[in-house]
Design a protein around this motif. Sequence first.
Motif, mmCIF file in Angstrom:
data_model
loop_
_atom_site.group_PDB
_atom_site.id
_atom_site.type_symbol
_atom_site.label_atom_id
_atom_site.label_comp_id
_atom_site.label_asym_id
_atom_site.label_seq_id
_atom_site.Cartn_x
_atom_site.Cartn_y
_atom_site.Cartn_z
ATOM 1 N N SER A 50 107.323 29.610 56.467
ATOM 2 C CA SER A 50 107.229 28.825 55.235
ATOM 3 C C SER A 50 107.201 29.674 53.964
ATOM 4 O O SER A 50 107.496 29.175 52.891
ATOM 5 N N HIS A 90 100.066 29.976 51.288
ATOM 6 C CA HIS A 90 101.101 29.359 50.454
ATOM 7 C C HIS A 90 100.868 29.698 48.988
ATOM 8 O O HIS A 90 99.795 30.160 48.613
ATOM 9 N N LYS A 109 102.495 25.176 48.014
ATOM 10 C CA LYS A 109 103.817 24.967 48.615
ATOM 11 C C LYS A 109 104.283 26.282 49.229
ATOM 12 O O LYS A 109 104.101 27.352 48.647
ATOM 13 N N ASP A 111 107.159 28.857 49.969
ATOM 14 C CA ASP A 111 108.360 29.190 49.188
ATOM 15 C C ASP A 111 109.638 28.619 49.794
ATOM 16 O O ASP A 111 110.553 28.245 49.071
ATOM 17 N N SER A 112 109.728 28.557 51.122
ATOM 18 C CA SER A 112 110.956 28.054 51.737
ATOM 19 C C SER A 112 110.867 26.566 52.091
ATOM 20 O O SER A 112 111.822 26.009 52.624
ATOM 21 N N ASN A 113 109.737 25.930 51.778
ATOM 22 C CA ASN A 113 109.601 24.487 52.020
ATOM 23 C C ASN A 113 110.255 23.708 50.882
ATOM 24 O O ASN A 113 110.277 24.165 49.740
ATOM 25 N N ASP A 114 110.740 22.506 51.194
ATOM 26 C CA ASP A 114 111.408 21.672 50.186
ATOM 27 C C ASP A 114 110.424 20.980 49.248
ATOM 28 O O ASP A 114 110.751 20.715 48.094
ATOM 29 N N ALA A 115 109.228 20.673 49.755
ATOM 30 C CA ALA A 115 108.267 19.905 48.958
ATOM 31 C C ALA A 115 106.887 20.551 49.035
ATOM 32 O O ALA A 115 106.591 21.301 49.967
#
Length: 194
Positions: A50, A90, A109, A111-115
Amino acid sequence: MIYKRILGQGLTFIMVLLFIIVAGSVILSKISGGTPTFYGYQLKSVLSGSMEPVIHTGSIVAIKPGGDTSGFKKGDIITFHADENRLITHRIVEVVRNEQTNQVIYRTKGDSNDAPDIEPVLSANVVGRYTGFTIPYVGYILSFAGTKLGNVTLLIVPGLMLFIYAVISLWKTISSLEEKKQGSSIEETNPKTT
């Protein structure tokens, strides 16, 4: 030739010393039942992607624990308790401060998560701040160290490696001394004539 030997011995000494310091630190913290620490920094395994590309899957990260957990700002990377058994690392994307209760809540969040994460993080649940220090793939080893087999392996393997290294060094030294002794006894039996 002699420079290579000195350089090789120096590098070996430094590597053995670092190995002993890190392995000793991890082993002592595991024996005491705590989190692996290294000079006041906690070492945490990151086993999800993530936070890529900043933190790769399987890395270990250094976390600075304690301090004012309500003083983080947007952009800081924190490690927090998602529940009793799970820690997450995160980035803070929003800081919400309730002026009436003086409570701080972080929206986070990966960094590579969409939301952003669904659940906000209470400042009381923050373990510490990511220092920027990471070692890729070592997190898998640290995670393995948390198992019973890993604990036994971490106690036996380093000791066995150091024992073997000591035996080889001792054997080389004794062989070198015997060669010198034989060389000097041959010179005594065959004196040079001029």
